[in-house]
Design an enzyme around this catalytic site. Structure first.
Site, mmCIF file in Angstrom:
data_model
loop_
_atom_site.group_PDB
_atom_site.id
_atom_site.type_symbol
_atom_site.label_atom_id
_atom_site.label_comp_id
_atom_site.label_asym_id
_atom_site.label_seq_id
_atom_site.Cartn_x
_atom_site.Cartn_y
_atom_site.Cartn_z
ATOM 1 N N ASP A 222 -4.370 -12.232 10.264
ATOM 2 C CA ASP A 222 -3.827 -11.574 9.078
ATOM 3 C C ASP A 222 -2.345 -11.892 8.856
ATOM 4 O O ASP A 222 -1.567 -11.949 9.811
ATOM 5 C CB ASP A 222 -3.990 -10.058 9.289
ATOM 6 C CG ASP A 222 -3.506 -9.239 8.109
ATOM 7 O OD1 ASP A 222 -4.115 -9.336 7.037
ATOM 8 O OD2 ASP A 222 -2.510 -8.503 8.260
ATOM 9 N N GLU A 296 -4.511 -16.241 7.358
ATOM 10 C CA GLU A 296 -4.181 -15.778 6.018
ATOM 11 C C GLU A 296 -2.682 -15.885 5.790
ATOM 12 O O GLU A 296 -1.896 -15.257 6.482
ATOM 13 C CB GLU A 296 -4.589 -14.308 5.822
ATOM 14 C CG GLU A 296 -4.251 -13.810 4.428
ATOM 15 C CD GLU A 296 -3.918 -12.325 4.365
ATOM 16 O OE1 GLU A 296 -4.341 -11.687 3.394
ATOM 17 O OE2 GLU A 296 -3.220 -11.808 5.240
HETATM 18 C C1 LIG Z 1 -6.812 -10.187 2.648
HETATM 19 C C2 LIG Z 1 -6.155 -9.329 3.679
HETATM 20 O O1 LIG Z 1 -6.630 -9.221 4.790
HETATM 21 N N1 LIG Z 1 -5.075 -8.696 3.333
HETATM 22 C C3 LIG Z 1 -4.351 -7.853 4.223
HETATM 23 C C4 LIG Z 1 -3.074 -8.527 4.567
HETATM 24 O O2 LIG Z 1 -2.296 -7.749 5.379
HETATM 25 C C5 LIG Z 1 -1.952 -6.497 4.847
HETATM 26 C C6 LIG Z 1 -1.186 -5.805 5.915
HETATM 27 O O3 LIG Z 1 -1.823 -5.941 7.153
HETATM 28 C C7 LIG Z 1 -3.185 -5.712 4.426
HETATM 29 O O4 LIG Z 1 -2.768 -4.596 3.673
HETATM 30 C C8 LIG Z 1 -4.070 -6.554 3.551
HETATM 31 O O5 LIG Z 1 -5.275 -5.896 3.282
#
Ligand SMILES: CC(=O)N[C@H]1CO[C@H](CO)[C@@H](O)[C@@H]1O
Ligand SMILES: *[C@@H]1O[C@H](CO)[C@@H](O)[C@H](O)[C@H]1NC(C)=O
Ligand SMILES: *[C@@H]1O[C@H](CO)[C@@H](O)[C@H](O)[C@H]1NC(C)=O
Ligand SMILES: *[C@@H]1O[C@H](CO)[C@@H](O)[C@H](O)[C@H]1NC(C)=O
Ligand SMILES: *[C@@H]1O[C@H](CO)[C@@H](O)[C@H](O)[C@H]1NC(C)=O
Ligand SMILES: *[C@@H]1O[C@H](CO)[C@@H](O)[C@H](O)[C@H]1NC(C)=O
Ligand SMILES: *[C@@H]1O[C@H](CO)[C@@H](O)[C@H](O)[C@H]1NC(C)=O
Ligand SMILES: *[C@@H]1O[C@H](CO)[C@@H](O)[C@H](O)[C@H]1NC(C)=O
Ligand SMILES: *[C@@H]1O[C@H](CO)[C@@H](O)[C@H](O)[C@H]1NC(C)=O
Ligand SMILES: *[C@@H]1O[C@H](CO)[C@@H](O)[C@H](O)[C@H]1NC(C)=O
Ligand SMILES: *[C@@H]1O[C@H](CO)[C@@H](O)[C@H](O)[C@H]1NC(C)=O
Ligand SMILES: CC(=O)N[C@H]1CO[C@H](CO)[C@@H](O)[C@@H]1O
Ligand SMILES: [Ca+2]
Ligand SMILES: [Ca+2]
Length: 580
Positions: A222, A296
């Site tokens: 993440d 991500e």
């Molecule tokens: C797509 C995804 O997983 N988004 C996450 C990215 O990180 C933030 C903080 O950890 C989350 O709020 C999101 O949902």
């Protein structure tokens, strides 16, 4: 002697090569556990619910499930704020439930991928509590800094820098315990970990090992590009202000007000990813599978590509957000081709592409592109080379649900200064419960409440109805999964052509194999497609998957120079003769 030596070498090389790199052409299905299936009637999806539904996922044909965070958490950000990386959130189940899920998945041949959230923990983590108390073992685990004195009022303390949280307002929060500020790039309850602390980096590797020992097949990582902040040692031990971006309509509380040169995409990030890749590779022989790592990071294309690594070093698969960010419901066949070509062009040679149609942060595929493009987009994600990533519900074309302000749970929406417009930023509509059938609450729960409301179109849009119907988004999706197993789709060359603004043809060609084609008509009118200009494609083709708007049925034979394509039809074909 020499022959024996060669044999030894051959055997050694043989064992290395034979590790199962299962993910190179995999279908990965993202489960948002809270909204997938509730097994005990409390209105919240859970691990046993997932285990109950694994047979359905097997039937669909997915290779792996990626579970959004299932770990102990106060749920300020629904699991993306983790209290203990080694414990299961009680509302989702127990470690025994997790082990049961793993063993059922193994039995069915479905791999399990976990969400790894390295940027921050919850503020309820023992690490954070001890760090705030300056416990020497944890003191440096987080980003701490002294406040600045207000030049206008020396009794007042200001945050260490102007940095803003992704969810708005200062990214610094004062800790009365430690009498210093801590950094939180997301909500206040998500303090950022300090990757400049060696002990912390080792600790986070132990977390990966813990789950790998339990047999998971990899991780989705993440918010990876926010992991590092600039090194304060380079600025006299302070965190420097970020420059103002000049973005119109922003105020100092808005994330886009600043240009994030010190809080995103720092060079150290890539090396940590390569280190984690090497750690995962330690399990290649032990489990006879290569582990997957997907990262991500919403960032520029050149930055994305650095995650892949290069010829001499392996990194991760950077999740490709082009479908989410660069295409929309009015994009033409040429627009789509450009976006696909861009990724394929910049991707380092030998690495694996990936196609993401949605996730729990974005409006659902069927709402973003309109219901007419559901099949076309699912086909595109399946037929292109590499990994297909499906967010739960895309296979049945679920749309965003309506969530009133009163029912809103997402911190991104709750933090807004403008409650009239909460729905513009709320991620809840894409997180409403899965539609299993047309019984009460869509068969999601046996109870009488759900954590977010069920979308009201579940009577018509649900899995059971689509399994029963002769044609449906689900049946098309399932046929596409089957098609993805064909050698030409696993390993063939890609040829992509926009025949006009509304017709896109994707071809996959592997010598000695049937050619596979995907054709989509994005327009509102019927057309007859003539593929004579694709010279390598054999004449006779068989329909392998037929979208809900197509008239040709699965199994129908067609000639390449005359293929009937009604409005919004997405059709997948296979050549009867081998190609090229
Ligand atoms: C797509 C995804 O997983 N988004 C996450 C990215 O990180 C933030 C903080 O950890 C989350 O709020 C999101 O949902
Ligand atoms: C490991 O997996 C590969 C690919 O599936 C297979 O060919 C090989 O026989 C397996 N090796 C062992 C030791 O099981
Ligand atoms: C710090 O960790 C070491 C080694 O794990 C341990 O022996 C020690 O007691 C810990 N110190 C504190 C203050 O908890
Ligand atoms: C964690 O942060 C939240 C605000 O997001 C706050 O309400 C809560 O009291 C904090 N908890 C601890 C243990 O610091
Ligand atoms: C980061 O790495 C890139 C590519 O190697 C390099 O061009 C750039 O100067 C580096 N930035 C910093 C701040 O070191
Ligand atoms: C590959 O990346 C590594 C790590 O950044 C770097 O050390 C190496 O020089 C690169 N190799 C090539 C061929 O670019
Ligand atoms: C990178 O990973 C692939 C498997 O995807 C493997 O075949 C290759 O040998 C690895 N390369 C390096 C440099 O480790
Ligand atoms: C595309 O989406 C926009 C905004 O959601 C909507 O107003 C428009 O009608 C849609 N167009 C088509 C062709 O679906
Ligand atoms: C919901 O279920 C609970 C527990 O079964 C029950 O006590 C309650 O009366 C029900 N509420 C409604 C509105 O049906
Ligand atoms: C298809 O295109 C080819 C080449 O342009 C042409 O010779 C042929 O007549 C066309 N066929 C039909 C059915 O339109
Ligand atoms: C395509 O199929 C969907 C679902 O059956 C239907 O709602 C839509 O009207 C169809 N579009 C056209 C142009 O026929
Ligand atoms: C290639 C082709 O025939 N495209 C057609 C698709 O349908 C629209 C609407 O009917 C036509 O305008 C295009 O010419
Ligand atoms: Ca439950
Ligand atoms: Ca960080």
């Amino acid at each position: 002697m020499r022959a024996a030596l060669l044999l030894v070498v051959a055997v050694l090389v043989g064992t290395v090569v034979s590790v199962d790199v299962w993910w190179e052409s995999a279908v990965v299905y993202q489960i948002y556990p809270r909204s997938f299936k509730d097994s005990n009637g409390d209105g919240i999806g859970d691990l046993n619910g997932i285990t109950q539904k694994l047979a359905y996922l097997k039937e669909t044909g997915v290779d792996a499930i990626w579970l959004s965070p299932i770990f102990l958490s106060p749920m300020y950000d629904f699991g993306y704020d983790i209290t203990d990386y080694r414990k299961i959130a009680p509302e989702y189940g127990t470690m025994d439930d997790f082990d049961a899920l793993m063993s059922k998945a193994k039995q069915l041949g479905i791999r399990v991928i976990l969400d790894y959230v390295p940027n921050h923990t919850s503020n309820e983590s023992e690490w954070f509590v001890k760090s705030a108390q300056k416990d020497p073992n944890y003191s440096d685990y987080y980003i701490w800094a002294d406040g600045k004195t207000d030049p206008e009022d020396p009794r007042k303390l200001l945050p260490p820098s102007n940095w803003v949280s992704v969810f708005r307002k200062s990214a610094w929060e004062y800790s009365p315990v430690r009498k210093q500020y801590y950094l939180h790039q997301f909500v206040i309850g998500q303090p950022d970990l300090n990757y400049r602390c060696d002990k912390l980096r080792e600790e986070m590797k132990e977390v990966l090992r813990f789950w790998l020992e339990k047999g998971v097949s990899g991780f989705r990582v993440d918010a990876v590009n926010l992991m590092y902040e600039v090194d304060p040692a380079k600025f006299g031990e302070v965190y420097p202000d970020e420059p103002v971006s000049g973005t119109a309509g922003t105020t100092p509380d808005d994330y886009d007000y600043l240009n994030h040169i010190y809080t995103r995409d720092q060079n150290e990030t890539y090396d940590v990813i390569y280190e984690w890749r090497a750690l995962l590779d330690e399990y290649n022989d032990k489990h006879n599978e290569s582990k997957i790592m997907m990262t991500e990071g919403y960032t520029t294309l050149p930055n994305m590509m650095r995650y892949y690594g290069n010829k001499s070093i392996n990194g991760s698969i950077p999740l490709n957000f082009a479908y989410l960010e660069e295409l929309k419901n009015t994009s033409t066949a040429r627009d789509i081709k450009m976006v696909v070509d861009k990724w394929m062009t910049f991707m380092p040679t030998g690495k694996i592409a990936n196609w993401v149609n949605g996730n729990h942060d974005k409006s659902r595929l069927a709402s973003r592109y309109g219901i007419n493009r559901i099949d076309a987009m699912n086909m595109l994600a399946m037929i292109l080379p590499g990994v297909t990533i499906t967010y739960q519900g895309e296979e049945i074309g679920m749309t965003d649900g309506y969530v009133s302000w009163r029912d809103t749970k997402d911190p991104q929406a709750c933090n807004t200064d403008d409650p009239m417009n909460y729905w513009r930023v709320s991620r809840d509509p894409a997180r409403t419960p899965y539609h299993w059938d047309s019984t009460a609450l869509a068969g999601f729960t046996s109870g009488n409440t759900t954590w977010l409301p069920v979308a009201d179109n579940y009577h018509t849009v649900n899995l059971a109805a689509q399994v029963a119907a002769p044609k449906s988004h689900y049946k098309f999706y399932k046929d596409m999964v089957a098609l993805k197993r064909l050698p030409a789709v696993r390993a063939g060359d890609l040829d992509l052509r926009a025949l006009c603004d509304s017709v896109l043809v994707i071809t996959r060609l592997l010598p000695g194999q049937s050619a596979v084609l995907g054709i989509m008509n994005l327009s509102g009118g019927e057309i007859t497609v003539n593929l004579s200009s694709l010279r390598l494609i054999p004449q006779q083709l068989t329909v392998e998957a037929s979208g809900v708007n197509c008239s040709l049925d699965k199994g129908a034979q067609v000639q390449k120079h005359s293929i009937q394509m009604p409005a919004h039809c997405a059709l997948a074909l296979k050549s009867s003769q081998i190609c090229c």
